[in-house]
Design a protein around this motif. Structure first.
Motif, PDB file in Angstrom:
ATOM      1  N   ASN A   1       3.496   0.197 -18.416  1.00 37.67           N
ATOM      2  CA  ASN A   1       4.801   0.693 -18.847  1.00 37.67           C
ATOM      3  C   ASN A   1       5.056   2.143 -18.438  1.00 37.67           C
ATOM      4  N   ASN A   2       4.031   2.799 -17.929  1.00 42.77           N
ATOM      5  CA  ASN A   2       4.163   4.194 -17.510  1.00 42.77           C
ATOM      6  C   ASN A   2       4.353   4.241 -15.993  1.00 42.77           C
ATOM      7  N   PHE A   3       5.609   4.465 -15.572  1.00 38.69           N
ATOM      8  CA  PHE A   3       5.934   4.469 -14.146  1.00 38.69           C
ATOM      9  C   PHE A   3       5.099   5.486 -13.378  1.00 38.69           C
ATOM     10  N   PHE A   4       4.798   6.624 -14.001  1.00 38.13           N
ATOM     11  CA  PHE A   4       4.071   7.684 -13.296  1.00 38.13           C
ATOM     12  C   PHE A   4       2.613   7.311 -13.026  1.00 38.13           C
ATOM     13  N   GLU A   5       2.124   6.263 -13.706  1.00 35.11           N
ATOM     14  CA  GLU A   5       0.758   5.802 -13.463  1.00 35.11           C
ATOM     15  C   GLU A   5       0.683   4.662 -12.449  1.00 35.11           C
ATOM     16  N   TRP A   6       1.844   4.147 -12.031  1.00 34.61           N
ATOM     17  CA  TRP A   6       1.825   3.106 -11.005  1.00 34.61           C
ATOM     18  C   TRP A   6       1.206   3.665  -9.730  1.00 34.61           C
ATOM     19  N   ARG A   7       0.637   2.787  -8.901  1.00 34.27           N
ATOM     20  CA  ARG A   7      -0.208   3.220  -7.799  1.00 34.27           C
ATOM     21  C   ARG A   7       0.229   2.622  -6.458  1.00 34.27           C
ATOM     22  N   ALA A   8      -0.278   3.201  -5.393  1.00 36.97           N
ATOM     23  CA  ALA A   8      -0.134   2.650  -4.042  1.00 36.97           C
ATOM     24  C   ALA A   8      -1.483   2.769  -3.366  1.00 36.97           C
ATOM     25  N   ASN A   9      -1.816   1.771  -2.547  1.00 31.29           N
ATOM     26  CA  ASN A   9      -3.040   1.887  -1.757  1.00 31.29           C
ATOM     27  C   ASN A   9      -2.727   1.662  -0.280  1.00 31.29           C
ATOM     28  N   VAL A  10      -3.738   1.841   0.555  1.00 32.84           N
ATOM     29  CA  VAL A  10      -3.502   1.870   1.999  1.00 32.84           C
ATOM     30  C   VAL A  10      -3.020   0.525   2.539  1.00 32.84           C
ATOM     31  N   LYS A  11      -3.266  -0.554   1.803  1.00 33.23           N
ATOM     32  CA  LYS A  11      -2.757  -1.866   2.228  1.00 33.23           C
ATOM     33  C   LYS A  11      -1.389  -2.165   1.627  1.00 33.23           C
ATOM     34  N   SER A  12      -0.809  -1.174   0.970  1.00 35.92           N
ATOM     35  CA  SER A  12       0.507  -1.325   0.323  1.00 35.92           C
ATOM     36  C   SER A  12       0.532  -2.575  -0.549  1.00 35.92           C
ATOM     37  N   LYS A  13      -0.459  -2.680  -1.406  1.00 36.55           N
ATOM     38  CA  LYS A  13      -0.583  -3.843  -2.284  1.00 36.55           C
ATOM     39  C   LYS A  13       0.752  -4.176  -2.961  1.00 36.55           C
ATOM     40  N   GLY A  14       1.241  -5.374  -2.747  1.00 35.75           N
ATOM     41  CA  GLY A  14       2.425  -5.859  -3.436  1.00 35.75           C
ATOM     42  C   GLY A  14       3.757  -5.546  -2.785  1.00 35.75           C
ATOM     43  N   ARG A  15       3.832  -4.501  -1.982  1.00 35.17           N
ATOM     44  CA  ARG A  15       5.140  -4.040  -1.475  1.00 35.17           C
ATOM     45  C   ARG A  15       5.193  -4.083   0.050  1.00 35.17           C
ATOM     46  N   ALA A  16       6.237  -4.732   0.557  1.00 37.03           N
ATOM     47  CA  ALA A  16       6.422  -4.808   2.004  1.00 37.03           C
ATOM     48  C   ALA A  16       7.361  -3.725   2.523  1.00 37.03           C
ATOM     49  N   LEU A  17       8.432  -3.438   1.784  1.00 35.69           N
ATOM     50  CA  LEU A  17       9.426  -2.462   2.223  1.00 35.69           C
ATOM     51  C   LEU A  17      10.035  -1.745   1.036  1.00 35.69           C
ATOM     52  N   LEU A  18      10.519  -0.548   1.282  1.00 36.18           N
ATOM     53  CA  LEU A  18      11.496   0.110   0.424  1.00 36.18           C
ATOM     54  C   LEU A  18      12.838  -0.115   1.100  1.00 36.18           C
ATOM     55  N   MET A  19      13.851  -0.536   0.327  1.00 36.59           N
ATOM     56  CA  MET A  19      15.175  -0.748   0.902  1.00 36.59           C
ATOM     57  C   MET A  19      16.182   0.174   0.233  1.00 36.59           C
ATOM     58  N   LEU A  20      17.009   0.811   1.032  1.00 36.99           N
ATOM     59  CA  LEU A  20      18.108   1.637   0.534  1.00 36.99           C
ATOM     60  C   LEU A  20      19.383   0.890   0.882  1.00 36.99           C
ATOM     61  N   ILE A  21      20.071   0.378  -0.146  1.00 30.69           N
ATOM     62  CA  ILE A  21      21.186  -0.540   0.052  1.00 30.69           C
ATOM     63  C   ILE A  21      22.475   0.125  -0.420  1.00 30.69           C
ATOM     64  N   LEU A  22      23.384   0.398   0.510  1.00 29.47           N
ATOM     65  CA  LEU A  22      24.601   1.139   0.193  1.00 29.47           C
ATOM     66  C   LEU A  22      25.728   0.188  -0.196  1.00 29.47           C
ATOM     67  N   TYR A  23      26.225   0.366  -1.427  1.00 26.86           N
ATOM     68  CA  TYR A  23      27.362  -0.421  -1.906  1.00 26.86           C
ATOM     69  C   TYR A  23      28.653   0.387  -1.877  1.00 26.86           C
ATOM     70  N   SER A  24      28.561   1.675  -1.573  1.00 24.33           N
ATOM     71  CA  SER A  24      29.737   2.523  -1.369  1.00 24.33           C
ATOM     72  C   SER A  24      29.523   3.280  -0.068  1.00 24.33           C
ATOM     73  N   ASP A  25      30.624   3.784   0.515  1.00 25.81           N
ATOM     74  CA  ASP A  25      30.492   4.619   1.702  1.00 25.81           C
ATOM     75  C   ASP A  25      29.772   5.910   1.317  1.00 25.81           C
ATOM     76  N   VAL A  26      28.824   6.316   2.134  1.00 21.78           N
ATOM     77  CA  VAL A  26      28.026   7.514   1.830  1.00 21.78           C
ATOM     78  C   VAL A  26      28.056   8.455   3.039  1.00 21.78           C
ATOM     79  N   SER A  27      28.687   9.622   2.844  1.00 26.82           N
ATOM     80  CA  SER A  27      28.694  10.654   3.887  1.00 26.82           C
ATOM     81  C   SER A  27      27.629  11.700   3.548  1.00 26.82           C
TER      82      SER A  27
END
Length: 259
Positions: free
Chosen positions: A124-150
């Protein structure tokens, strides 16, 4: 359908850490998503004097426009090219929305960071979540724009090529990897990287390597910014050494950081 990403774009993803896809979904889909989101905001869409906070976070959305926006044939094709066919899990939620408003107040979430992918001792503590060199669990970060962004509309700052630095950092930490805060504490020691702004029309999607360093910034424009940032989840585990087959682009990108 033919491949969406060119060889040059795949090389850009490997070496720079991201690729931009224009018109990944339609403006109609984006507009339908915005209609839903405004219903959950404690302010008036037509009255800027009610936009009192620099950022308001909205929860997980599974309504049809959101699911449609992240499961278009164009995006699925790109996932296959970057991650490998049948190696990722289709999104059934777009995660949280940090809706950013024009404001003189400084947002409290604008530090550089890397998104982590698996829980630590306290899930439940987001700051304790982890990443390792094999990117366990995650394939991509996606930034998805629903409004125009300048450039004035608080575009996410992407630190080009920083995924290589993070791969090098994590390669020394084994399967346990590092926590969100441990990584954050080391970011200023890393090489200085070119800053790229994640701008674009509604319907633009940035597919980012999960190790890419990025940050939010204050909104200096006129219209609220709506962007989701869900992970694309992995089905299995990445192969970054002694592969008997060829490496996928996400694996090649990590290998650039292995000494």
């Amino acid at each position: 359908m033919s491949d969406i990403l060119s060889k040059k774009e795949i090389e850009h993803f490997i070496n720079k850490g991201f690729v931009r896809i224009n018109n990944a979904f339609s403006k109609d889909t984006a507009d339908a998503a915005l209609e839903i989101l405004w219903n959950y905001l404690p302010c008036d869409r037509l009255n800027p004097s009610t936009w009192n906070e620099p950022v308001i976070r909205l929860g997980m959305y599974t309504n049809e426009p959101f699911i449609e926006s992240i499961n278009t044939p164009k995006l699925h094709n790109a996932f296959n090219q970057l991650i490998g066919k049948d190696k990722w899990i289709p999104c059934r939620s777009v995660g949280t929305f940090p809706v950013r408003f024009p404001s003189e107040k400084k947002p409290n979430d604008i530090g550089k960071h890397v998104d982590t992918s698996f829980p630590g001792n306290d899930p439940n503590n987001f700051f304790e979540w982890r990443a390792n060199v094999k990117s366990k669990g995650r394939a991509l970060l996606m930034l998805i724009l629903y409004s125009d962004v300048s450039e004035n509309d608080a575009p996410t700052v992407i630190y080009e090529g920083s995924h290589i630095d993070i791969a090098r950092l994590l390669s020394k930490e084994g399967d346990a990897g590092l926590s969100f805060m441990e990584i954050a504490g080391k970011l200023e020691e890393l090489p200085k990287r070119k800053e790229v702004y994640a701008t674009g029309k509604a319907g633009t999607v940035y597919l980012c390597h999960p190790f890419l360093v990025h940050s939010a910034q204050p909104h200096r424009g006129n219209n609220p910014k709506f962007m989701a940032q869900p992970p694309l989840l992995l089905k299995g585990e990445l192969s970054i050494s002694e592969s008997e087959t060829s490496y996928t682009p996400i694996e090649k990108a990590i290998r650039l950081g292995l000494d």
